[in-house]
Design a protein around this motif. Structure first.
Motif: not given
Ligand SMILES: C[S@@+](CC[C@H](N)C(=O)[O-])C[C@H]1O[C@@H](n2cnc3c(N)ncnc32)[C@H](O)[C@@H]1O
Length: 373
Positions: A296-314, A322-329
């Motif tokens: 998992f990767v997390f937002s700075r405060s740790g309250d949001k998390k995303a799982m890392v996928n083998a193809d480099g998406s989350v 992408s890490i950008h699309k999901l952070s925008a969301e």
């Protein structure tokens, strides 16, 4: 022949590749990756201009009496591989200028149909110490299907996602195995030709599905098994040297203890719908093992998390990108920079994923310095 089982995930057959393959049933494997002996024909040991010894492949397993002897060996193991490959399976064979042309001919003579030759361009090749030839900076992988008319698996969108949403090309710039990835025993390389995990990550992710069986008839230090297992594929390895079998077993057991999450299945599935030399993509970090699929990767405060996928998406709650699309969301914006948004746990501390990009660059820069020597 001795068998070593690793749960339901994989098995190592300790024995001769041709003999072991002969004992397998037809159509056993979905994909075969083979890194056979190169027949380098190194007569004298290789030395630098200062006479220090260069570690290279002078192992007994690389010795053959002639090209004819090498060709007979190649036709025998490749012929068995074709028999044990499923009808829609593919084979990857990696080699250097010493052997890859002979292997290409054997593949075609046996009825395989070549899909691509992929160049693994080494960002940190060994220099040509005597300055008599060009620096040999690449190896070639041939990717072939069973016959001209057979189908095959190609996870186009996974490859595109891994490459920062650009179509993956047939020249792959990846560092050779060094630093902490290179396994050493008492300071010495444990295996002379250990391949980088990032190379196998691309091979396996591109041409297999989760649950598929990946066969490696020349397992060596076990790279194929380790990557296949981390990507949720089953695997079979063959290796005749007992010390290399022990090395592989150690790596596979270490991997099992490194797994981060039990909810990894979605991270391994192919991308549902559908990255240049100086840039580091999030996919580069995943294929090089800086982050693992299922971690998992997390937002700075740790309250949001995303799982890392083998193809480099989350992925977050069914949404994948992408890490950008999901952070925008997460931020409710149209655009955001994922490198600023996501953090990972190092010990108890949340650390920016951007740090990993710097570490990856440092690794590559160190390799470039070696090249300049
Ligand atoms: C080029 S290395 C493979 C390295 C491997 N890809 C890795 O990442 O460590 C080839 C391996 O094949 C093994 N080998 C050579 N001839 C063999 C044979 N006839 N049967 C089984 N293993 C063999 C050698 O012991 C060596 O470990």
């Amino acid at each position: 022949m001795i068998l070593h089982h690793f749960g339901n995930e994989g098995t190592i057959y300790e024995g001769d590749a041709i003999e072991v393959l002969r004992g397998f049933e037809d159509e056993t494997a979905d994909m075969i990756f083979a890194d056979p002996p190169y027949y380098l024909q190194l007569g004298n040991e290789l030395r630098r201009p200062d006479e220090s010894r260069v570690s290279s492949v002078s192992d007994e397993w690389d010795h053959f009496s002639s090209f004819g002897d090498y060709d007979s060996f190649t036709l025998a193991w490749l012929g068995e591989c074709r028999r044990v490959l499923k009808p829609e399976g593919t084979i990857w064979v990696i080699g250097t200028y010493h052997n890859i042309f002979r292997i290409g001919r054997c593949l075609q003579d046996l009825g395989f149909w070549i899909l691509n030759d992929v160049i693994w361009l080494k960002s940190n090749p060994m220099p040509n110490f005597r300055g008599r030839r060009f620096t040999n900076a690449h190896e070639t992988l041939i990717w072939a299907k069973k016959s001209k008319d057979s189908g095959y698996t190609f996870n186009y969108w996974d490859m595109k996602s891994l490459n920062d949403d650009l179509q993956m090309r047939s020249d792959w710039l990846l560092p050779v195995c060094s630093g902490s990835e290179r396994i050493r025993d008492g300071g010495k390389r444990a295996h002379s030709t250990q391949k980088p995990a990032a190379l196998l990550h691309r091979v396996i992710l591109s041409s297999t599905k989760p649950g598929d069986i990946v066969l490696d008839p020349f397992l060596g230090s076990g790279t194929t098994a380790v990557v296949a297992q981390s990507l949720g594929r089953k695997w079979i390895g063959i290796e005749r040297d007992a010390s290399y079998v022990r090395l592989s077993a150690r790596r596979i057991n270490d991997l099992s203890s490194r797994r981060m999450s039990s909810e990894t299945a979605p991270s391994l599935s192919p991308h549902p719908s559908r990255r240049d030399a100086g840039r580091v993509s999030f996919g580069n970090l995943v294929e090089s093992g800086f982050l693992l699929p299922g971690q998992f990767v997390f937002s700075r405060s740790g309250d949001k998390k995303a799982m890392v996928n083998a193809d480099g998406s989350v992925s977050v709650n069914g949404s994948r990108g992408s890490i950008h699309k999901l952070s925008a969301e997460m931020l409710g914006r149209e655009r955001a920079n994922g490198w600023d948004y996501w953090f990972f746990y190092e010990g108890d501390e949340l650390v920016s994923i951007d740090v990993l990009r710097s570490r990856y660059r440092e690794l590559t820069a160190r390799h470039d310095n070696i090249r300049g020597r």
